[in-house]
Design a protein around this motif. Sequence first.
Motif, short mmCIF file in Angstrom:
data_model
loop_
_atom_site.label_atom_id
_atom_site.label_comp_id
_atom_site.label_asym_id
_atom_site.label_seq_id
_atom_site.Cartn_x
_atom_site.Cartn_y
_atom_site.Cartn_z
N MET A 8 25.43 -60.06 33.69
CA MET A 8 23.67 -59.69 33.92
C MET A 8 22.68 -60.09 32.69
O MET A 8 23.29 -59.73 31.64
N HIS A 9 21.54 -60.49 32.20
CA HIS A 9 20.86 -60.57 31.69
C HIS A 9 20.34 -59.47 31.44
O HIS A 9 19.32 -59.37 32.04
N ARG A 10 19.74 -59.24 30.24
CA ARG A 10 19.21 -58.26 29.45
C ARG A 10 17.50 -58.37 28.85
O ARG A 10 18.42 -58.97 28.06
N ASP A 11 16.70 -58.09 29.39
CA ASP A 11 16.06 -58.68 28.33
C ASP A 11 15.43 -57.32 27.02
O ASP A 11 15.24 -55.90 27.50
N VAL A 12 15.45 -57.89 25.93
CA VAL A 12 15.05 -56.99 24.84
C VAL A 12 14.04 -57.05 24.27
O VAL A 12 13.73 -58.19 23.86
N ASP A 13 13.75 -56.08 24.31
CA ASP A 13 12.37 -55.54 23.63
C ASP A 13 12.84 -55.70 21.92
O ASP A 13 12.71 -55.13 21.59
N ARG A 14 12.02 -56.80 21.51
CA ARG A 14 12.40 -57.00 19.83
C ARG A 14 11.12 -56.41 19.01
O ARG A 14 10.84 -56.75 17.75
N SER A 15 9.91 -56.22 19.09
CA SER A 15 8.91 -55.88 18.75
C SER A 15 8.52 -54.57 17.69
O SER A 15 7.42 -54.59 16.86
N LEU A 16 9.34 -53.68 17.72
CA LEU A 16 9.71 -52.85 16.56
C LEU A 16 10.91 -53.56 15.52
O LEU A 16 10.80 -52.87 14.65
N THR A 17 11.52 -54.49 15.86
CA THR A 17 12.59 -54.95 14.89
C THR A 17 12.09 -55.47 13.29
O THR A 17 11.33 -56.55 13.71
N GLY A 18 12.67 -55.03 12.28
CA GLY A 18 12.53 -55.34 11.26
C GLY A 18 10.81 -54.57 10.84
O GLY A 18 10.80 -54.90 9.67
N ARG A 19 10.58 -53.53 11.68
CA ARG A 19 9.83 -53.44 10.64
C ARG A 19 9.73 -51.36 10.36
O ARG A 19 11.07 -51.00 10.13
N VAL A 20 8.88 -51.60 8.73
CA VAL A 20 9.44 -50.81 7.87
C VAL A 20 8.79 -49.74 8.27
O VAL A 20 7.57 -49.55 8.62
N GLY A 21 9.30 -48.20 8.98
CA GLY A 21 8.56 -47.14 9.18
C GLY A 21 9.06 -46.22 8.32
O GLY A 21 9.86 -45.96 7.03
N ARG A 22 8.43 -44.67 7.86
CA ARG A 22 8.57 -43.71 7.37
C ARG A 22 9.25 -42.31 8.08
O ARG A 22 8.83 -41.85 9.02
N VAL A 23 10.49 -41.87 7.52
CA VAL A 23 10.80 -40.94 8.41
C VAL A 23 10.29 -39.97 8.47
O VAL A 23 9.32 -39.20 7.28
N THR A 24 9.70 -38.96 9.41
CA THR A 24 9.36 -37.30 9.95
C THR A 24 9.78 -36.55 10.08
O THR A 24 9.20 -35.78 10.52
N GLY A 25 11.31 -36.73 11.15
CA GLY A 25 11.28 -35.59 10.43
C GLY A 25 13.17 -36.44 10.52
O GLY A 25 13.72 -37.69 11.06
N ARG A 26 13.90 -35.03 9.98
CA ARG A 26 15.26 -36.00 9.25
C ARG A 26 16.38 -36.47 10.16
O ARG A 26 16.14 -36.11 12.15
N ILE A 27 16.54 -37.36 10.21
CA ILE A 27 17.43 -38.99 11.10
C ILE A 27 18.99 -38.06 10.25
O ILE A 27 19.13 -38.30 8.97
N ALA A 28 20.30 -38.01 11.24
CA ALA A 28 20.68 -38.05 10.99
C ALA A 28 21.85 -38.21 12.23
O ALA A 28 22.02 -37.98 13.66
N PRO A 29 23.75 -38.20 12.22
CA PRO A 29 24.32 -38.52 13.39
C PRO A 29 24.13 -36.61 14.57
O PRO A 29 24.19 -35.95 13.67
N GLY A 30 23.83 -37.21 15.10
CA GLY A 30 24.38 -35.46 17.12
C GLY A 30 22.88 -34.97 16.61
O GLY A 30 22.86 -34.55 17.37
N THR A 31 22.48 -36.08 15.65
CA THR A 31 20.80 -35.51 16.11
C THR A 31 19.13 -36.01 16.44
O THR A 31 19.66 -37.46 16.40
N ILE A 32 18.01 -35.65 17.05
CA ILE A 32 16.80 -37.13 17.05
C ILE A 32 16.15 -36.58 16.20
O ILE A 32 15.32 -35.72 15.74
N GLY A 33 15.88 -37.78 15.45
CA GLY A 33 14.85 -37.72 14.10
C GLY A 33 13.49 -37.93 14.83
O GLY A 33 13.63 -38.38 15.49
N GLU A 34 12.77 -38.41 13.86
CA GLU A 34 11.21 -39.05 14.33
C GLU A 34 10.84 -40.15 12.76
O GLU A 34 11.57 -39.67 12.13
#
Length: 82
Positions: free
Chosen positions: A1-27
């Motif tokens: 089954m082919h799944r459409d992938v939205d690549r509109s944000l791929t390659g963008r640079v962002g700034r972390v506003t909530g710590r990103i780590a394994p087992g957590t949800i960052g922002e």
Amino acid sequence: MHRDVDRSLTGRVGRVTGRIAPGTIGEVMLPFRGGTSAFHAHPFDKTSVFAVGEEVLVIYYEPPQTVYVDELPEVLRKDARG
């Protein structure tokens, strides 16, 4: 089954506003639809940790509001560009 992938944000640079780590949800704040929006963020490699204020690179976007990020390559860092 082919799944459409939205690549509109791929390659963008962002700034972390909530710590990103394994087992957590960052922002991360990203330019989106003419403004800036907050997205839930996870480490793409499932092991990295990114502190608040760091810049990260979006590797994968999972609509509607989740991104998987990685370390910003040296060539894209503002301090490296002069």
